[in-house]
Design a protein around this motif. Structure first.
Motif, PDB file in Angstrom:
ATOM      1  N   ALA A  28       0.808  -1.221   0.000  1.00  0.00           N
ATOM      2  CA  ALA A  28       0.000   0.000   0.000  1.00  0.00           C
ATOM      3  C   ALA A  28       0.839   1.268   0.000  1.00  0.00           C
ATOM      4  O   ALA A  28       0.400   2.321  -0.481  1.00  0.00           O
ATOM      5  CB  ALA A  28      -0.930   0.000   1.214  1.00  0.00           C
ATOM      6  N   PHE A  29       2.068   1.197   0.521  1.00  0.00           N
ATOM      7  CA  PHE A  29       2.913   2.389   0.617  1.00  0.00           C
ATOM      8  C   PHE A  29       3.854   2.559  -0.578  1.00  0.00           C
ATOM      9  O   PHE A  29       4.693   3.457  -0.581  1.00  0.00           O
ATOM     10  CB  PHE A  29       3.765   2.328   1.899  1.00  0.00           C
ATOM     11  CG  PHE A  29       3.010   2.647   3.154  1.00  0.00           C
ATOM     12  CD1 PHE A  29       1.699   3.102   3.117  1.00  0.00           C
ATOM     13  CD2 PHE A  29       3.607   2.481   4.399  1.00  0.00           C
ATOM     14  CE1 PHE A  29       1.001   3.383   4.272  1.00  0.00           C
ATOM     15  CE2 PHE A  29       2.928   2.766   5.571  1.00  0.00           C
ATOM     16  CZ  PHE A  29       1.614   3.218   5.505  1.00  0.00           C
ATOM     17  N   LYS A  30       3.753   1.707  -1.573  1.00  0.00           N
ATOM     18  CA  LYS A  30       4.746   1.743  -2.649  1.00  0.00           C
ATOM     19  C   LYS A  30       4.732   3.060  -3.426  1.00  0.00           C
ATOM     20  O   LYS A  30       5.777   3.528  -3.888  1.00  0.00           O
ATOM     21  CB  LYS A  30       4.550   0.568  -3.604  1.00  0.00           C
ATOM     22  CG  LYS A  30       3.289   0.628  -4.459  1.00  0.00           C
ATOM     23  CD  LYS A  30       3.212  -0.567  -5.397  1.00  0.00           C
ATOM     24  CE  LYS A  30       1.955  -0.503  -6.263  1.00  0.00           C
ATOM     25  NZ  LYS A  30       1.861  -1.662  -7.180  1.00  0.00           N
ATOM     26  N   ASP A  31       3.551   3.683  -3.564  1.00  0.00           N
ATOM     27  CA  ASP A  31       3.480   4.961  -4.277  1.00  0.00           C
ATOM     28  C   ASP A  31       4.036   6.108  -3.448  1.00  0.00           C
ATOM     29  O   ASP A  31       4.339   7.176  -3.979  1.00  0.00           O
ATOM     30  CB  ASP A  31       2.025   5.274  -4.663  1.00  0.00           C
ATOM     31  CG  ASP A  31       1.487   4.319  -5.711  1.00  0.00           C
ATOM     32  OD1 ASP A  31       2.301   3.778  -6.477  1.00  0.00           O
ATOM     33  OD2 ASP A  31       0.265   4.112  -5.746  1.00  0.00           O
ATOM     34  N   LEU A  90      10.220   2.318  -4.967  1.00  0.00           N
ATOM     35  CA  LEU A  90      10.705   0.960  -5.196  1.00  0.00           C
ATOM     36  C   LEU A  90      12.223   0.934  -5.110  1.00  0.00           C
ATOM     37  O   LEU A  90      12.900   1.961  -5.265  1.00  0.00           O
ATOM     38  CB  LEU A  90      10.256   0.467  -6.578  1.00  0.00           C
ATOM     39  CG  LEU A  90       8.749   0.568  -6.900  1.00  0.00           C
ATOM     40  CD1 LEU A  90       8.501   0.215  -8.362  1.00  0.00           C
ATOM     41  CD2 LEU A  90       7.953  -0.360  -5.993  1.00  0.00           C
ATOM     42  N   ASP A  91      12.777  -0.254  -4.861  1.00  0.00           N
ATOM     43  CA  ASP A  91      14.239  -0.373  -4.847  1.00  0.00           C
ATOM     44  C   ASP A  91      14.747  -0.571  -6.268  1.00  0.00           C
ATOM     45  O   ASP A  91      13.982  -0.527  -7.244  1.00  0.00           O
ATOM     46  CB  ASP A  91      14.673  -1.514  -3.924  1.00  0.00           C
ATOM     47  CG  ASP A  91      14.181  -2.881  -4.405  1.00  0.00           C
ATOM     48  OD1 ASP A  91      13.765  -2.996  -5.577  1.00  0.00           O
ATOM     49  OD2 ASP A  91      14.203  -3.833  -3.604  1.00  0.00           O
ATOM     50  N   LYS A  92      16.048  -0.799  -6.406  1.00  0.00           N
ATOM     51  CA  LYS A  92      16.658  -0.907  -7.747  1.00  0.00           C
ATOM     52  C   LYS A  92      16.132  -2.102  -8.536  1.00  0.00           C
ATOM     53  O   LYS A  92      16.237  -2.137  -9.766  1.00  0.00           O
ATOM     54  CB  LYS A  92      18.170  -0.980  -7.611  1.00  0.00           C
ATOM     55  CG  LYS A  92      18.660  -2.196  -6.832  1.00  0.00           C
ATOM     56  CD  LYS A  92      20.183  -2.194  -6.729  1.00  0.00           C
ATOM     57  CE  LYS A  92      20.674  -3.427  -5.960  1.00  0.00           C
ATOM     58  NZ  LYS A  92      22.160  -3.443  -5.872  1.00  0.00           N
ATOM     59  N   LEU A 121      10.012  -0.703  -1.261  1.00  0.00           N
ATOM     60  CA  LEU A 121      10.974  -0.526  -0.185  1.00  0.00           C
ATOM     61  C   LEU A 121      10.376  -0.900   1.167  1.00  0.00           C
ATOM     62  O   LEU A 121      11.079  -1.343   2.068  1.00  0.00           O
ATOM     63  CB  LEU A 121      11.460   0.931  -0.155  1.00  0.00           C
ATOM     64  CG  LEU A 121      12.393   1.352  -1.302  1.00  0.00           C
ATOM     65  CD1 LEU A 121      12.572   2.860  -1.294  1.00  0.00           C
ATOM     66  CD2 LEU A 121      13.747   0.657  -1.165  1.00  0.00           C
ATOM     67  N   HIS A 122       9.086  -0.706   1.296  1.00  0.00           N
ATOM     68  CA  HIS A 122       8.431  -0.898   2.594  1.00  0.00           C
ATOM     69  C   HIS A 122       8.086  -2.356   2.828  1.00  0.00           C
ATOM     70  O   HIS A 122       7.697  -3.076   1.910  1.00  0.00           O
ATOM     71  CB  HIS A 122       7.163  -0.048   2.670  1.00  0.00           C
ATOM     72  CG  HIS A 122       6.601   0.065   4.046  1.00  0.00           C
ATOM     73  ND1 HIS A 122       5.829  -0.919   4.618  1.00  0.00           N
ATOM     74  CD2 HIS A 122       6.715   1.039   4.979  1.00  0.00           C
ATOM     75  CE1 HIS A 122       5.481  -0.549   5.830  1.00  0.00           C
ATOM     76  NE2 HIS A 122       6.009   0.633   6.075  1.00  0.00           N
ATOM     77  N   LYS A 123       8.211  -2.784   4.072  1.00  0.00           N
ATOM     78  CA  LYS A 123       7.775  -4.131   4.446  1.00  0.00           C
ATOM     79  C   LYS A 123       6.244  -4.209   4.382  1.00  0.00           C
ATOM     80  O   LYS A 123       5.566  -3.196   4.415  1.00  0.00           O
ATOM     81  CB  LYS A 123       8.270  -4.475   5.847  1.00  0.00           C
ATOM     82  CG  LYS A 123       9.790  -4.603   5.955  1.00  0.00           C
ATOM     83  CD  LYS A 123      10.196  -4.975   7.362  1.00  0.00           C
ATOM     84  CE  LYS A 123      11.691  -5.286   7.445  1.00  0.00           C
ATOM     85  NZ  LYS A 123      12.534  -4.129   7.095  1.00  0.00           N
ATOM     86  N   LYS A 124       5.733  -5.412   4.326  1.00  0.00           N
ATOM     87  CA  LYS A 124       4.295  -5.592   4.132  1.00  0.00           C
ATOM     88  C   LYS A 124       3.484  -5.470   5.417  1.00  0.00           C
ATOM     89  O   LYS A 124       2.275  -5.614   5.408  1.00  0.00           O
ATOM     90  CB  LYS A 124       4.018  -6.934   3.464  1.00  0.00           C
ATOM     91  CG  LYS A 124       4.580  -7.036   2.050  1.00  0.00           C
ATOM     92  CD  LYS A 124       4.151  -8.308   1.375  1.00  0.00           C
ATOM     93  CE  LYS A 124       4.797  -8.441   0.004  1.00  0.00           C
ATOM     94  NZ  LYS A 124       4.416  -7.356  -0.908  1.00  0.00           N
ATOM     95  N   LYS A 142      -0.419   8.406   4.440  1.00  0.00           N
ATOM     96  CA  LYS A 142      -0.138   7.184   5.202  1.00  0.00           C
ATOM     97  C   LYS A 142      -1.270   6.885   6.180  1.00  0.00           C
ATOM     98  O   LYS A 142      -1.715   5.740   6.310  1.00  0.00           O
ATOM     99  CB  LYS A 142       1.184   7.338   5.962  1.00  0.00           C
ATOM    100  CG  LYS A 142       2.425   7.125   5.118  1.00  0.00           C
ATOM    101  CD  LYS A 142       3.647   6.960   6.007  1.00  0.00           C
ATOM    102  CE  LYS A 142       4.837   6.502   5.200  1.00  0.00           C
ATOM    103  NZ  LYS A 142       6.018   6.225   6.046  1.00  0.00           N
ATOM    104  N   PHE A 143      -1.715   7.920   6.857  1.00  0.00           N
ATOM    105  CA  PHE A 143      -2.813   7.762   7.816  1.00  0.00           C
ATOM    106  C   PHE A 143      -4.050   7.183   7.142  1.00  0.00           C
ATOM    107  O   PHE A 143      -4.679   6.242   7.646  1.00  0.00           O
ATOM    108  CB  PHE A 143      -3.118   9.118   8.448  1.00  0.00           C
ATOM    109  CG  PHE A 143      -4.399   9.178   9.228  1.00  0.00           C
ATOM    110  CD1 PHE A 143      -4.565   8.442  10.386  1.00  0.00           C
ATOM    111  CD2 PHE A 143      -5.444   9.988   8.801  1.00  0.00           C
ATOM    112  CE1 PHE A 143      -5.753   8.501  11.116  1.00  0.00           C
ATOM    113  CE2 PHE A 143      -6.635  10.054   9.510  1.00  0.00           C
ATOM    114  CZ  PHE A 143      -6.784   9.308  10.665  1.00  0.00           C
TER     115      PHE A 143
END
Length: 728
Positions: free
Chosen positions: A289-292, A296-298, A303-306, A425-426
């Motif tokens: 949900a936080f990917k936007d 993202l990594d290379k 980057l965020h854990k689930k 995020k909230f």
């Protein structure tokens, strides 16, 4: 030579008027600002008094028993626009209740300009013998000087201001901006004021009392928030999301504690085993949900854990909340609320949505009638079976002000939070929690759906939306170029047929059969497009079949042209058509517009169709009021009301109400074709026909609450409003 000079920036006095109008969006938000000031002043109670409402001398008085203000505070704080008295390093924690101050913009006092032209302020500081008083006539003050810095307000010291505790602030507002309060608008204002405080949380050190000094108090007596209604909701979910107490280095995830309860009444005979489930110190799964937000990594992975981490709550703090979800079917509600169904439905309607509170004080406009910040209704439309819509959900999200004030920042106009990364995020976090709740309730929801099979509402989809869905699928299958012209002709013919059909009054059964045929063909086309191997020839045949059905109907029907008419004319003709039936069934018919007690209005539309629509509604009322007499006996007197309302809906309307059984199904469900509550199986086209007629007229069919209209309390059954275009 360069000549440089410095000049002062000046503001015209008129800026006060603009700020007062633009910064505060509504009367309720203006009062909200004044109530928040009382909260910051350590008040135990705020009294909001409405005096002589809807007269030339009407006033609003907001009075608190807080610590009051000295003349110095009035000068340096209250009369200073944009003061940092409560902001940043000056943000205060109150001495008595340790409340973190809500006011931080320095513009709250301009709220009074939204409400009234004249303000009188009386205040007495705690421990002082004398009080201070000032009066502002906003138009007079603004016109007295050209520039804002030249405006002057006189503050006088008075011996007494009659504060019960010898301290507090009283604001008297007169020459109100709103001159005429309708029952609906006033009740909505009172509901919003009452909801400033968190109704789900006991908070004995701060209360709000709302009163009227005249008969208008009758308008608000029924506005209640009974605890038992929430406790007897069908699905209930409580949660607490907080920083984990475990070692941050090895366990960075936040702690998610929750409790779910499925609460069917014993009358449903649904197994209630394991109806309550709960878990402490679990994790909140948020997936990608936080990917936007975090990117993202290379390797293209989020980057965020689930699972939610402690760091995600920075600027937000702990989040508490609870959700109560209802099923408004009569069979479900009757068990817990016998004889109170309308009151319960009114309560759900008045309080639906998910509200946000900080330190038990409301953050607007979340949870208002026009707000759906969690997109509950959108999700329900997309996947009706697995989601709860806003209209059956009452919820609250609770935040700590000190932890969230820097990350979740209120907009200057007090209509929501600034949509920064912290807010994004909230919103995602709360949405994830609500989705978790929906998943926990899914199996129980299926039990209820199975119980109500045959009664549950079907999503109302118009033919236009169906055509659009087909076009989208054709594009997806790369068949749009070949079939799009045929579909456009189907859509055009359908629209023409609908208008012709409605003009006919829909008296022919052949029309009902035709609609079933059209619906069936559309269903088959949809099904064909779902397959991997598409037979283009078969689809063409089905589209051609649709065209043949619609073309065969056109010669049977005729159009009805628009003409000028009046509401009184419509009601007079409708009454004449049904006079014999009223007499035969001993029905009390009341129409204040025919006796000059209601105002008339003009409109342009298909007069004959509107008369037919009103006649359909009268037919329904006759049926259900006489059906109720069968249950109650001859002591019960059937009654039907038809009048007008020019104010409640901000457009002219004809109101039809009765004292029958009301709607046992959702009214919106009954506006679909072939949906009926009648045991003998009527065609189910009356409300559908009326809805189409109002749309053709440019108006709408609504189902208002009787309590929001100036109707006699006797009319407790169905209530329908035919709302016409404002400038028809």
């Amino acid at each position: 030579m360069v000549d440089k000079r410095k000049h002062h920036i000046k503001a015209k006095s008129h800026i006060l008027s603009l700020l007062g109008e633009e910064l505060i969006g509504s009367d309720s938000l203006a009062i909200f600002e004044l109530v928040k000031n009382a909260y910051d002043a350590d008040a135990d109670k705020v009294k909001v008094k409405f005096i002589d409402l809807n007269t030339d001398s009407q006033k609003i008085i907001i009075e608190d028993d807080g610590h009051g203000m000295s003349s110095k505070t009035i000068q340096n704080v209250w009369l200073t626009i944009g003061t940092d008295f409560k902001r940043g390093k000056n943000r205060k924690v109150s001495e008595k209740y340790n409340r973190v101050s809500f006011g931080n913009k320095g513009v709250g006092r301009l709220a009074v300009h939204k409400l009234a032209k004249i303000i009188e302020l009386e205040t007495q500081e705690s421990g002082e013998m004398f009080a201070n008083r000032l009066e502002i006539n906003w138009p007079k003050l603004i016109n007295s000087k050209e520039y804002i810095q030249d405006l002057e307000v006189e503050v006088e010291t008075i011996s007494s201001s009659n504060f019960e505790k010898g301290q507090g602030t009283r604001i008297i507002l007169s020459d109100l901006t709103t001159k005429n309060w309708t029952k609906k608008s006033f009740r909505e204002l009172v509901r919003k004021i009452d909801n400033i405080k968190n109704p789900f949380q006991k908070n004995s050190d701060f209360s709000i009392e709302i009163t009227c000094n005249d008969w208008h108090k009758e308008w608000i007596e029924s506005i209640k928030t009974p605890k038992e209604i929430l406790e007897n909701s069908l699905y209930q979910f409580n949660f607490n999301l907080d920083l984990s107490e475990q070692d941050e280095e090895h366990f960075p995830f936040s702690s998610f504690n929750w409790n779910y309860k499925f609460n069917p009444h014993k009358n449903t005979k649904i197994d209630k085993d394991k109806k309550v489930s709960e878990k402490n110190n679990s994790l909140l799964h948020i997936g990608d949900a936080f990917k936007d937000i975090e990117g993202l990594d290379k390797d293209g992975k989020p980057l965020h854990k689930k699972y939610l981490q402690n760091s995600d709550l920075k600027g937000i703090g702990s989040i508490k909340g609870r959700f109560y979800v209802f099923n408004q079917n009569r069979a479900i509600l009757e068990g817990y609320f016998p004889g109170q169904l309308q009151a319960v439905k009114n309560y759900i309607s008045d309080n639906k949505g998910v509200k946000i509170f900080r330190d038990n004080i409301r953050v607007y406009n979340y949870g208002e009638s026009n707000d759906d910040w969690l997109n509950l209704d959108y999700d329900k439309i997309q996947h009706a079976g697995s989601h709860f819509g806003k209209k059956v959900t009452i919820g609250v999200i609770e935040l700590d002000l000190a932890s969230s004030v820097d990350g979740l920042v209120e907009k200057t106009n007090r209509e929501g939070l600034i949509e920064n990364i912290t807010y994004d995020k909230f919103q995602i976090i709360v949405k994830s929690i609500f989705s978790f709740f929906e998943k926990k309730a899914l199996q129980d929801k299926e039990k209820i759906d199975e119980l109500l099979e045959g009664l549950k509402p079907i999503k109302k989809i118009g033919f236009g939306e169906t055509i659009q869905e087909l076009e989208d699928k054709l594009k997806e299958k790369q068949l749009d170029k070949e079939l799009e012209p045929l579909l456009k002709k189907v859509g055009k013919d359908y629209t023409e047929m609908r208008d012709i059909m409605v003009n006919s009054g829909m008296t022919g059964l052949n029309l009902g059969i035709a609609f079933h045929e059209i619906e069936r063909e559309m269903k088959y086309i949809n099904s064909d497009l779902q397959t991997d191997k598409i037979n283009i020839s078969e689809i063409k045949d089905r589209v051609s079949s649709l065209l043949q059905i619609m073309e065969s109907l056109s010669p049977l029907l005729r159009k009805n042209k628009k003409s000028n008419s009046t509401a009184k004319t419509i009601i007079e003709i409708s009454k004449r058509r049904h006079s014999n039936r009223f007499n035969y069934h001993n029905i009390v018919f009341s129409s204040p517009i025919l006796t000059g007690e209601n105002p008339d209005f003009k409109f342009k539309g298909p007069t004959n169709l509107i008369i037919s629509a009103v006649s359909n509604l009268i037919d329904n009322s006759i049926y259900w009021t006489t059906a109720k007499r069968d249950l109650k006996g001859n002591e019960y007197k059937p009654a039907i009301f038809i009048g007008t309302d020019l104010e409640t809906f901000e457009a002219p309307a004809i109101i039809i109400a009765d004292n029958g059984n009301g709607f046992s199904m959702e009214p919106e469900y009954l506006t679909q074709a072939f949906k009926t509550n009648k045991e003998e199986g009527g065609m189910g086209l009356g409300l559908y026909f009326t809805d189409l007629v109002m749309k053709m007229t440019g108006g709408k069919l609504l189902f208002p609450d009787q309590a929001d209209l100036n109707l006699s309390k006797a009319y407790t059954g169905a209530c329908i409003a035919l709302v016409f275009p404002k400038n028809n």
